[in-house]
Structure formats: C-alpha cells, structure tokens
Design a protein around this motif. Structure first.
Motif, PDB file in Angstrom:
ATOM      1  N   UNK A   3      28.916  64.829  64.346  1.00  7.35           N
ATOM      2  CA  UNK A   3      29.023  65.853  65.519  1.00  7.35           C
ATOM      3  C   UNK A   3      29.071  67.147  65.387  1.00  7.35           C
ATOM      4  N   UNK A   4      29.625  67.667  64.297  1.00  5.84           N
ATOM      5  CA  UNK A   4      29.595  69.141  64.312  1.00  5.84           C
ATOM      6  C   UNK A   4      28.153  69.668  63.924  1.00  5.84           C
ATOM      7  N   UNK A   5      27.354  68.913  63.309  1.00  7.97           N
ATOM      8  CA  UNK A   5      26.034  69.438  63.133  1.00  7.97           C
ATOM      9  C   UNK A   5      25.175  69.266  64.343  1.00  7.97           C
ATOM     10  N   UNK A   6      25.353  68.077  65.293  1.00  7.94           N
ATOM     11  CA  UNK A   6      24.782  68.067  66.476  1.00  7.94           C
ATOM     12  C   UNK A   6      25.179  69.179  67.388  1.00  7.94           C
ATOM     13  N   UNK A   7      26.156  69.580  67.295  1.00 12.03           N
ATOM     14  CA  UNK A   7      26.697  70.695  68.262  1.00 12.03           C
ATOM     15  C   UNK A   7      26.180  72.014  67.714  1.00 12.03           C
ATOM     16  N   UNK A   8      26.302  72.421  66.354  1.00 12.41           N
ATOM     17  CA  UNK A   8      26.125  73.462  65.956  1.00 12.41           C
ATOM     18  C   UNK A   8      24.845  73.756  65.192  1.00 12.41           C
ATOM     19  N   UNK A  21      30.476  72.212  53.480  1.00 22.61           N
ATOM     20  CA  UNK A  21      31.045  73.439  53.504  1.00 22.61           C
ATOM     21  C   UNK A  21      30.242  74.152  54.822  1.00 22.61           C
ATOM     22  N   UNK A  22      30.849  74.965  55.272  1.00 22.58           N
ATOM     23  CA  UNK A  22      30.136  75.832  56.377  1.00 22.58           C
ATOM     24  C   UNK A  22      29.037  76.523  56.021  1.00 22.58           C
ATOM     25  N   UNK A  27      29.210  81.298  62.088  1.00 22.08           N
ATOM     26  CA  UNK A  27      30.458  82.663  62.320  1.00 22.08           C
ATOM     27  C   UNK A  27      31.791  81.880  63.103  1.00 22.08           C
ATOM     28  N   UNK A  28      33.019  82.036  62.594  1.00 17.52           N
ATOM     29  CA  UNK A  28      34.087  81.689  63.415  1.00 17.52           C
ATOM     30  C   UNK A  28      34.536  82.364  64.535  1.00 17.52           C
ATOM     31  N   UNK A  29      35.127  82.112  65.541  1.00 14.82           N
ATOM     32  CA  UNK A  29      35.513  83.055  66.595  1.00 14.82           C
ATOM     33  C   UNK A  29      36.192  84.441  66.266  1.00 14.82           C
ATOM     34  N   UNK A  30      36.778  84.188  65.132  1.00 12.56           N
ATOM     35  CA  UNK A  30      37.561  85.633  64.721  1.00 12.56           C
ATOM     36  C   UNK A  30      36.358  86.196  64.224  1.00 12.56           C
ATOM     37  N   UNK A  31      35.588  86.204  63.336  1.00 10.03           N
ATOM     38  CA  UNK A  31      34.382  86.743  62.545  1.00 10.03           C
ATOM     39  C   UNK A  31      33.214  87.455  63.940  1.00 10.03           C
ATOM     40  N   UNK A  57      36.502  89.573  74.276  1.00  4.49           N
ATOM     41  CA  UNK A  57      37.890  89.063  74.949  1.00  4.49           C
ATOM     42  C   UNK A  57      37.760  87.868  75.532  1.00  4.49           C
ATOM     43  N   UNK A  58      36.440  87.539  75.855  1.00  3.32           N
ATOM     44  CA  UNK A  58      36.285  86.158  76.558  1.00  3.32           C
ATOM     45  C   UNK A  58      36.385  84.959  75.514  1.00  3.32           C
ATOM     46  N   UNK A  59      36.147  85.436  74.054  1.00  3.73           N
ATOM     47  CA  UNK A  59      36.448  84.618  72.969  1.00  3.73           C
ATOM     48  C   UNK A  59      38.045  83.879  72.697  1.00  3.73           C
ATOM     49  N   UNK A  60      38.780  85.042  73.456  1.00  5.37           N
ATOM     50  CA  UNK A  60      40.220  84.584  73.103  1.00  5.37           C
ATOM     51  C   UNK A  60      40.551  83.680  74.014  1.00  5.37           C
TER      52      UNK A  60
END
Length: 174
Positions: A3-8, A21-22, A27-31, A57-60
């Motif tokens: 599902x992650x591969x399908x999404x990302x 592994x990623x 990129x993570x939201x933090x990155x 800020x919309x990522x928060x």
C-alpha cells in the motif's frame, strides 16, 4: 508495504536482504518542513517567502511524536519542532507585513498571541500590522495587553524592542 508503494511510488520502499528501507527519494514531513523553511529564507521577495512558509506550515498536523511522549529523545525533538513552527509562523507574518499585506495576518497574529502570549515577537508583529493599517489605538491596546500578561504571569516588563515600538507608535513614526 504494498500500500505504501502504491501510495508513494515503487521507489519509496526498497527491499534489501529480507528487510525494507525508505528510498532516498522519500522525504518525511519533518524533512520537507525544514527544506521549505530553508527555501523561504533564501527568498528575497516577501510575498513569495510568505507563500513558501504557508506551504511549510500546512504540513503541520497535531503534536509531533505524541505517541512517544515517554522517550526523552522524542520529547526534545518535539520541542525543537514546536520552536521551529513558532519561528516559521512569525517569519510568515513578518513577510506578509513586509509585502504590504498586513490585513491578511492580523487575525492570525491575534490567534498566535493567544497560543503563546510570552513570545514578544508575536506581539510586536501584531502591533506593527495594526499600526500600518491605520489602527493605532488597537496597536497600543495590544501593547497594554502584552504588558499585562508579562507582568501578571512572569513579573517582567516588555523588552526594549516592544517598548521602542510603543514609543514609535505614540509618535506616529512611519
């Protein structure tokens, strides 16, 4: 993982010797948040800087690492991220003011001073925005509100920057 591969995308999660592994492209939201803040700081145009900070800020969403509230490293990182968010909010408001869009940030600044009334920079930006849109009395009232909060809750007077801004507003300094 499927599902992650399908999404990302297929390169988001890689399989290596029986483990996952990623992928480097993810990129993570933090990155992403930190990269957008860096991008905003590199912008000379205040309107574009404000737009990039708005994207950041919309990522928060919620409290970072809330589920790890008993892990000391996560607590420290969450505090760092909260401070970075507060700085990004203030930088965005400053960029809007610099772009002549003071009216677009007054309501947001009002909410920001309620959220954290001890951050004098927020009060300063609120006073400046109000004054620059011709609301001198409200700007001076914001100073009085700030002063009351700081004296009643912390026992300190506002700092030199806020006091100087009050004097400048009283003197109708452009």
């Amino acid at each position: 993982v499927m599902q992650l591969r399908r999404l990302l995308g297929p390169s988001a999660v890689l399989t290596e010797t029986g483990r996952y592994r990623l992928g480097l492209a993810v990129r993570t939201d933090v990155q992403e948040f930190e990269a957008l803040i860096g991008e905003a700081l590199a912008r000379d145009d205040p309107q574009r800087r404000a737009a990039v900070l708005a994207r950041a800020l919309r990522l928060w969403r919620g409290d970072p690492y809330a589920e790890l509230d008993d892990w000391l490293a996560a607590i420290g990182e969450a505090r760092r991220l909260h401070e970075l968010r507060a700085q990004a909010q203030e930088m965005r408001a400053e960029a809007l003011i610099d772009a002549g869009m003071q009216g677009d940030c007054i309501a947001e600044l009002e909410a920001m001073v309620v959220e954290n009334p001890w951050r004098e920079r927020r009060w300063e930006l609120l006073m400046l925005a109000l004054y620059q849109v011709g609301r001198q009395a409200e700007a001076l009232r914001a100073y009085q509100r700030c002063r009351s909060v700081l004296i009643e809750q912390l026992g300190v007077e506002p700092g030199t920057t806020l006091r100087a801004l009050e004097v400048a507003i009283l003197q109708r300094d452009p």
